[in-house]
Design a protein around this motif. Structure first.
Motif, PDB file in Angstrom:
ATOM      1  N   ARG A   1     -44.189 -19.489  32.068  1.00 52.77           N
ATOM      2  CA  ARG A   1     -43.683 -20.384  33.105  1.00 52.77           C
ATOM      3  C   ARG A   1     -42.310 -20.937  32.698  1.00 52.77           C
ATOM      4  O   ARG A   1     -42.047 -21.145  31.510  1.00 52.77           O
ATOM      5  N   PRO A   2     -41.435 -21.185  33.666  1.00 52.67           N
ATOM      6  CA  PRO A   2     -40.097 -21.692  33.324  1.00 52.67           C
ATOM      7  C   PRO A   2     -40.177 -23.013  32.563  1.00 52.67           C
ATOM      8  O   PRO A   2     -41.027 -23.859  32.841  1.00 52.67           O
ATOM      9  N   VAL A   3     -39.302 -23.167  31.602  1.00 50.75           N
ATOM     10  CA  VAL A   3     -39.243 -24.389  30.797  1.00 50.75           C
ATOM     11  C   VAL A   3     -38.257 -25.357  31.438  1.00 50.75           C
ATOM     12  O   VAL A   3     -37.157 -24.951  31.843  1.00 50.75           O
ATOM     13  N   PRO A   4     -38.608 -26.636  31.570  1.00 44.90           N
ATOM     14  CA  PRO A   4     -37.681 -27.597  32.170  1.00 44.90           C
ATOM     15  C   PRO A   4     -36.449 -27.810  31.304  1.00 44.90           C
ATOM     16  O   PRO A   4     -36.464 -27.529  30.110  1.00 44.90           O
ATOM     17  N   PRO A   5     -35.361 -28.297  31.887  1.00 41.93           N
ATOM     18  CA  PRO A   5     -34.131 -28.534  31.123  1.00 41.93           C
ATOM     19  C   PRO A   5     -34.380 -29.503  29.965  1.00 41.93           C
ATOM     20  O   PRO A   5     -35.115 -30.480  30.104  1.00 41.93           O
ATOM     21  N   VAL A   6     -33.765 -29.221  28.846  1.00 44.41           N
ATOM     22  CA  VAL A   6     -33.972 -30.008  27.635  1.00 44.41           C
ATOM     23  C   VAL A   6     -32.827 -30.998  27.455  1.00 44.41           C
ATOM     24  O   VAL A   6     -31.652 -30.651  27.623  1.00 44.41           O
ATOM     25  N   THR A   7     -33.177 -32.233  27.095  1.00 41.58           N
ATOM     26  CA  THR A   7     -32.173 -33.257  26.825  1.00 41.58           C
ATOM     27  C   THR A   7     -31.423 -32.928  25.541  1.00 41.58           C
ATOM     28  O   THR A   7     -32.011 -32.485  24.551  1.00 41.58           O
ATOM     29  N   ALA A   8     -30.122 -33.135  25.543  1.00 41.90           N
ATOM     30  CA  ALA A   8     -29.333 -32.935  24.329  1.00 41.90           C
ATOM     31  C   ALA A   8     -29.874 -33.806  23.205  1.00 41.90           C
ATOM     32  O   ALA A   8     -30.344 -34.913  23.426  1.00 41.90           O
ATOM     33  N   GLY A   9     -29.837 -33.273  21.999  1.00 40.38           N
ATOM     34  CA  GLY A   9     -30.326 -34.024  20.852  1.00 40.38           C
ATOM     35  C   GLY A   9     -31.777 -33.751  20.520  1.00 40.38           C
ATOM     36  O   GLY A   9     -32.354 -34.444  19.679  1.00 40.38           O
ATOM     37  N   SER A  10     -32.386 -32.746  21.144  1.00 39.29           N
ATOM     38  CA  SER A  10     -33.784 -32.396  20.861  1.00 39.29           C
ATOM     39  C   SER A  10     -33.832 -31.291  19.806  1.00 39.29           C
ATOM     40  O   SER A  10     -33.164 -30.261  19.949  1.00 39.29           O
ATOM     41  N   ARG A  11     -34.613 -31.509  18.757  1.00 40.44           N
ATOM     42  CA  ARG A  11     -34.734 -30.516  17.685  1.00 40.44           C
ATOM     43  C   ARG A  11     -35.931 -30.851  16.807  1.00 40.44           C
ATOM     44  O   ARG A  11     -36.438 -31.982  16.829  1.00 40.44           O
ATOM     45  N   PRO A  12     -36.401 -29.886  16.002  1.00 38.74           N
ATOM     46  CA  PRO A  12     -37.493 -30.166  15.076  1.00 38.74           C
ATOM     47  C   PRO A  12     -37.091 -31.133  13.967  1.00 38.74           C
ATOM     48  O   PRO A  12     -35.933 -31.165  13.528  1.00 38.74           O
ATOM     49  N   VAL A  13     -38.046 -31.908  13.525  1.00 41.37           N
ATOM     50  CA  VAL A  13     -37.869 -32.806  12.381  1.00 41.37           C
ATOM     51  C   VAL A  13     -37.938 -31.956  11.111  1.00 41.37           C
ATOM     52  O   VAL A  13     -38.848 -31.138  10.957  1.00 41.37           O
TER      53      VAL A  13
ATOM     54  N   ALA B 185     -39.892 -35.832  26.587  1.00 42.20           N
ATOM     55  CA  ALA B 185     -40.686 -35.358  25.452  1.00 42.20           C
ATOM     56  C   ALA B 185     -41.324 -34.009  25.756  1.00 42.20           C
ATOM     57  O   ALA B 185     -41.352 -33.102  24.915  1.00 42.20           O
ATOM     58  N   TRP B 186     -41.858 -33.860  26.978  1.00 41.14           N
ATOM     59  CA  TRP B 186     -42.490 -32.592  27.344  1.00 41.14           C
ATOM     60  C   TRP B 186     -41.469 -31.456  27.367  1.00 41.14           C
ATOM     61  O   TRP B 186     -41.765 -30.337  26.918  1.00 41.14           O
ATOM     62  N   ALA B 187     -40.287 -31.713  27.883  1.00 46.52           N
ATOM     63  CA  ALA B 187     -39.272 -30.661  27.939  1.00 46.52           C
ATOM     64  C   ALA B 187     -38.909 -30.185  26.536  1.00 46.52           C
ATOM     65  O   ALA B 187     -38.788 -28.969  26.290  1.00 46.52           O
ATOM     66  N   ALA B 188     -38.738 -31.110  25.611  1.00 53.86           N
ATOM     67  CA  ALA B 188     -38.403 -30.735  24.233  1.00 53.86           C
ATOM     68  C   ALA B 188     -39.533 -29.945  23.594  1.00 53.86           C
ATOM     69  O   ALA B 188     -39.300 -28.954  22.880  1.00 53.86           O
TER      70      ALA B 188
ATOM     71  N   LEU C  62     -49.313 -32.754  34.112  1.00 57.42           N
ATOM     72  CA  LEU C  62     -49.513 -31.913  35.293  1.00 57.42           C
ATOM     73  C   LEU C  62     -48.198 -31.673  36.019  1.00 57.42           C
ATOM     74  O   LEU C  62     -47.961 -30.599  36.578  1.00 57.42           O
ATOM     75  N   ALA C  63     -47.320 -32.666  35.992  1.00 58.88           N
ATOM     76  CA  ALA C  63     -46.008 -32.522  36.631  1.00 58.88           C
ATOM     77  C   ALA C  63     -45.139 -31.495  35.917  1.00 58.88           C
ATOM     78  O   ALA C  63     -44.175 -30.982  36.503  1.00 58.88           O
ATOM     79  N   GLU C  64     -45.482 -31.179  34.676  1.00 55.37           N
ATOM     80  CA  GLU C  64     -44.720 -30.204  33.897  1.00 55.37           C
ATOM     81  C   GLU C  64     -45.341 -28.815  33.945  1.00 55.37           C
ATOM     82  O   GLU C  64     -44.962 -27.933  33.167  1.00 55.37           O
ATOM     83  N   GLY C  65     -46.292 -28.591  34.829  1.00 52.46           N
ATOM     84  CA  GLY C  65     -46.856 -27.257  34.998  1.00 52.46           C
ATOM     85  C   GLY C  65     -48.163 -27.003  34.291  1.00 52.46           C
ATOM     86  O   GLY C  65     -48.642 -25.866  34.267  1.00 52.46           O
ATOM     87  N   PHE C  66     -48.775 -28.044  33.731  1.00 50.74           N
ATOM     88  CA  PHE C  66     -50.089 -27.877  33.106  1.00 50.74           C
ATOM     89  C   PHE C  66     -51.187 -27.907  34.161  1.00 50.74           C
ATOM     90  O   PHE C  66     -51.011 -28.456  35.257  1.00 50.74           O
ATOM     91  N   GLU C  67     -52.332 -27.335  33.814  1.00 51.06           N
ATOM     92  CA  GLU C  67     -53.523 -27.354  34.650  1.00 51.06           C
ATOM     93  C   GLU C  67     -54.686 -27.893  33.817  1.00 51.06           C
ATOM     94  O   GLU C  67     -54.702 -27.731  32.598  1.00 51.06           O
ATOM     95  N   THR C  68     -55.646 -28.530  34.460  1.00 49.78           N
ATOM     96  CA  THR C  68     -56.828 -28.987  33.731  1.00 49.78           C
ATOM     97  C   THR C  68     -57.805 -27.836  33.578  1.00 49.78           C
ATOM     98  O   THR C  68     -57.996 -27.040  34.497  1.00 49.78           O
TER      99      THR C  68
END
Length: 235
Positions: free
Chosen positions: A105-117, A192-195, A219-225
């Motif tokens: 599924r398409p990934v939502p746009p990511v905020t600048a400054g998102s990266r792994p710790v 947070a979900w986008a990152a 759910l708004a980010e494309g998840f299903e229960t």
């Protein structure tokens, strides 16, 4: 690729138990996997269950025989909401929904400054943001987690270095689990979900569990229960 709801549920349950084991091992408290449940003979870290059912046919005996009940506070995650532990002195603490987002599924746009710790110092700052500044709760996340190849801790940073959002990713059981999703300073959970979704492997379904407003955000980010769980607390 895992696509049907029943298999996604099984994978989400096992993935979450694997994350519980990872957190316990980071605290020097390894648990054990049985055919129907994961359990820990010593009291687990804050917010983590003492036992998790792995199958729908798990019994109360499967989760109660392997945990420490010498003091109040033991908890059990009934992954299929099938058990009744009231007779054993437990009470329901909360219900939640298992969620899954199929791969591709398409990934939502990511905020600048998102990266792994990557470093212990970054993890300490992330944990303080996650805990709302509570140093005791922040101590839950120990530097050893950074060396675990299945674990990725994701942060979104402001221009001044403040942690604005975060999540934990766990790769196991053919899926990527997402937990500990949070934001600070009024930042929407979608950040947070986008990152998290951008960091997760694109060829794996993404799973987890949520409730209330956090469930609505997922759910708004494309998840299903795909199922219901109940957490029980020993009174």
């Amino acid at each position: 690729m895992i696509t049907d709801a029943a298999t996604l549920l099984d994978a989400a349950v096992r993935n979450n138990a694997d994350w519980c084991e990872t957190m316990c091992r980071a605290h020097g408290l390894p648990g054990a996997f049985g055919p129907r449940a994961w359990s820990n003979p010593r009291r687990t870290p804050l917010y983590y269950p003492d036992a998790v059912t792995l199958t729908a046919d798990a019994s109360a005996e499967d989760v109660l025989t392997g945990i420490d009940r010498t003091t109040p506070g033991a908890s059990v995650k009934d992954s299929h909401a099938r058990l009744d532990l009231a007779a054993a002195g437990f009470r329901p603490l909360f219900d939640a929904q298992w969620i899954a987002r199929p791969a591709g599924r398409p990934v939502p746009p990511v905020t600048a400054g998102s990266r792994p710790v990557r470093t212990p110092a970054e993890l300490a700052a992330w944990a303080l943001a996650w805990s709302g500044g509570d140093a005791d709760e922040a101590a839950l996340f120990r530097p050893g987690l950074l060396a675990d190849p299945a674990t990725t801790i994701v942060a979104t940073y402001a221009a001044d270095g403040r942690v604005l959002a975060g999540a934990v990713l766990t790769d196991s059981a053919g899926v990527t689990g997402v937990s500990n999703v949070f934001t600070t300073d009024g930042v929407p959970l979608s950040t947070a979900w986008a990152a998290a979704l951008a960091t997760a492997a694109p060829d794996r379904p993404v799973v987890g569990y949520e409730s209330g407003d956090d469930l609505d955000a997922a759910l708004a980010e494309g998840f299903e229960t795909v199922g219901t769980l109940t957490v029980w607390l020993d009174a």
